[in-house]
Scaffold this motif. Structure first.
Motif, short mmCIF file in Angstrom:
data_model
loop_
_atom_site.label_atom_id
_atom_site.label_comp_id
_atom_site.label_asym_id
_atom_site.label_seq_id
_atom_site.Cartn_x
_atom_site.Cartn_y
_atom_site.Cartn_z
N GLU A 37 39.49 -82.18 102.43
CA GLU A 37 38.41 -81.88 101.50
C GLU A 37 38.20 -80.37 101.38
OE1 GLU A 37 34.93 -83.96 102.76
OE2 GLU A 37 35.66 -85.93 102.12
N MET A 38 38.24 -79.70 102.53
CA MET A 38 38.10 -78.24 102.52
C MET A 38 39.25 -77.60 101.74
SD MET A 38 36.90 -77.25 106.39
CE MET A 38 36.60 -75.53 105.94
N SER A 39 40.45 -78.08 101.99
CA SER A 39 41.64 -77.55 101.33
C SER A 39 41.56 -77.71 99.82
CB SER A 39 42.88 -78.26 101.88
OG SER A 39 44.05 -77.77 101.27
N SER A 40 41.06 -78.86 99.38
CA SER A 40 40.95 -79.13 97.93
C SER A 40 39.96 -78.17 97.27
CB SER A 40 40.50 -80.56 97.70
OG SER A 40 41.47 -81.47 98.17
N ARG A 41 38.83 -77.95 97.93
CA ARG A 41 37.83 -77.02 97.38
C ARG A 41 38.38 -75.59 97.31
NH1 ARG A 41 34.16 -79.96 100.54
NH2 ARG A 41 34.11 -78.30 102.12
#
Length: 481
Positions: free
Chosen positions: A365-369
């Motif tokens: 999720e962090m990577s996507s943001r």
């Protein structure tokens, strides 16, 4: 019986003060006060000497007695409030200021109130007080720069400090603030220019401070935390120099900056120096470093980055239980001292120890943001290039570099979950997905090379290893054996 007014004692005291031998003067003055407890001269000189060795609590006691013995002297009330402020007793300093009733001291009173509110982190109140000063007052420009800096407006802060410099001339604290502003803008060469000036003036004007002698291996005594040392801004300048060298990955330069500063004993070190010593020497002396950072957390005030750095370093050295304990015991510090990114990263990292699949999801999720933000910045950079807007390009590039570092950190933590399981195919898959933003980064290339090597894909691995090895040829030493 001799008193402080006697010619012999007066001449001795003033000579000691002129020679900045405040500790010796204090010893004599205290002896006089035992005989004459209400001596105005002794109390006044004693307060002055205590202030100059930065023993502000004792200075405040002297001036408090003087305000009681001589309430008609408004200056003593101001000195009392200043000493309380310097001692960190902000509510008491504010209360002492209310006792002042002198139009001649109004400006000084407002300036001191502004400083108190600033230290209490009541920046809106500090600004309101500051606006009572004339805009052309040099202190107005100086302090407005501090408020702008605190608000994250580093370019505006720098301009305000530079304007103040034109009016006031060279002041170590002002030059340091300019250097700090340039540091925050990632303009390290300009920051180093101002730092160098502070250090060179310190060496030239204060040889008694033993600058650089410790690095040269010369045994030197502590110079103490005198007001003279404080006014030179040398400690702040060397700490900032260490921070710049650390950011530039010049660890030796960072270590030398800390040993070059005027020598003090361990118990005399300020929180920033303690923090930087711990951070810069953590790989060589991890236990000592962790001890210093943990100690700093117990102080009423500590460098803002201490909490996050302690947690991240515990995690880096895989002391996950200790990191979890510190986080749990200091939950009240998370909102104030941890950015959302750092908190999320630590949360995912600690989750890895008990629920790796859940941790992988959090990292994802962090990577996507971060991916979305990097794409947005890429678009902004392209638009700035088409418009030939150099200033915007510079700003966007700086923001992109910071964001890319965060992205790679998350990516590596995510990949490590599968690396630990020896699922190298999955690690390679994660890296392949990130090629859009990482193909120029050496850390990413090196880890890609490692994972290819572990899968016996030697030719592909060499393609990633070779450019990195060539780049670091100058660091290779050859043996004659």
């Amino acid at each position: 019986m001799a008193t402080i007014k006697d010619g012999e004692y007066t001449a001795t005291i003033y000579k000691l003060i002129k020679d900045r031998k405040y500790v010796e003067a204090i010893h004599i003055l205290n002896g006089q006060l035992q005989k004459h407890t209400k001596s105005r001269a002794a109390l006044s000189l004693l307060g002055f000497c205590y202030f100059h060795i930065q023993d502000f609590s004792n200075a405040a006691e002297c001036y408090e007695q003087l305000t009681q013995l001589h309430p008609e002297v408004e200056e003593y009330k101001l000195y009392y409030a200043q000493s309380l402020y310097k001692a960190g007793a902000y509510p008491e300093a504010t209360k002492a200021l209310f006792a002042l009733d002198s139009p001649n001291l109004h400006i000084k009173m407002v300036k001191l109130q502004t400083c108190i509110k600033y230290c209490e982190e009541d920046y809106s109140a500090a600004k309101l007080l500051l606006e009572q000063l004339p805009p052309d007052d040099p202190d107005y420009m100086f302090n407005m720069g501090c408020l702008l800096y605190q608000d994250g407006k580093h370019e505006e802060a720098c301009r305000s400090f530079l304007t103040a410099l034109q009016v006031l001339g060279y002041l170590p604290a002002l030059s340091y603030n300019i250097a700090l502003s340039y540091y925050s803008l990632k303009n390290y060469p300009q920051a180093l220019n101002y730092i160098t000036e502070i250090i060179e003036r310190g060496i030239r004007e204060h040889p008694e401070l033993s600058i650089g002698l410790k690095t040269e291996g010369i045994d030197v005594h502590s110079v103490g935390n005198t007001l003279v040392l404080h006014e030179t801004a040398l400690i702040e300048a060397f700490n900032l120099k260490a921070a710049i060298e650390y950011q530039l990955k010049n660890l030796k330069g960072a270590q030398e900056a800390l040993t070059d500063m005027p020598p003090r004993s361990e118990e005399e070190l300020d929180p920033v120096t303690l923090h930087n010593q711990a951070l810069i020497n953590i790989d060589m002396k991890p236990s000592e470093g962790f001890e210093k950072l943990a100690f700093l957390l117990q102080l009423p005030s500590f460098p803002r980055v201490t909490f996050g750095n302690l947690l991240l370093l515990y995690s880096k050295h895989e002391y996950f239980d200790l990191a979890a304990d510190v986080l749990a015991e200091n939950a009240h510090l998370t909102i104030k001292f941890l950015s959302p990114y750092v908190y999320e990263f630590l949360d995912a990292l600690l989750t890895c120890q008990t629920a790796p699949e859940e941790a992988f999801r959090k990292f994802d999720e962090m990577s996507s943001r971060l991916t979305e933000q990097l794409r947005r910045l890429t678009k902004q950079l392209q638009e700035a290039r088409l418009a030939r807007d150099d200033d915007t390009q510079k700003k966007v590039l700086q923001e992109y570099d910071l964001l890319q570092d965060k992205y790679i950190t998350v990516l590596m933590a995510q990949a490590k979950i599968y690396w630990n399981r020896e699922n190298f195919q999955m690690v390679e898959k994660i890296f392949r997905k990130s090629v859009e933003f990482c193909n120029d980064d050496d850390t990413w290339k090196l880890n890609v090379a490692h994972v290819l090597f572990m899968q016996n894909k030697y030719k592909e691995a060499i393609g990633f290893y070779e450019p990195i090895v060539k780049k670091h040829y100058e660091n290779v030493s050859f043996s004659g054996e």
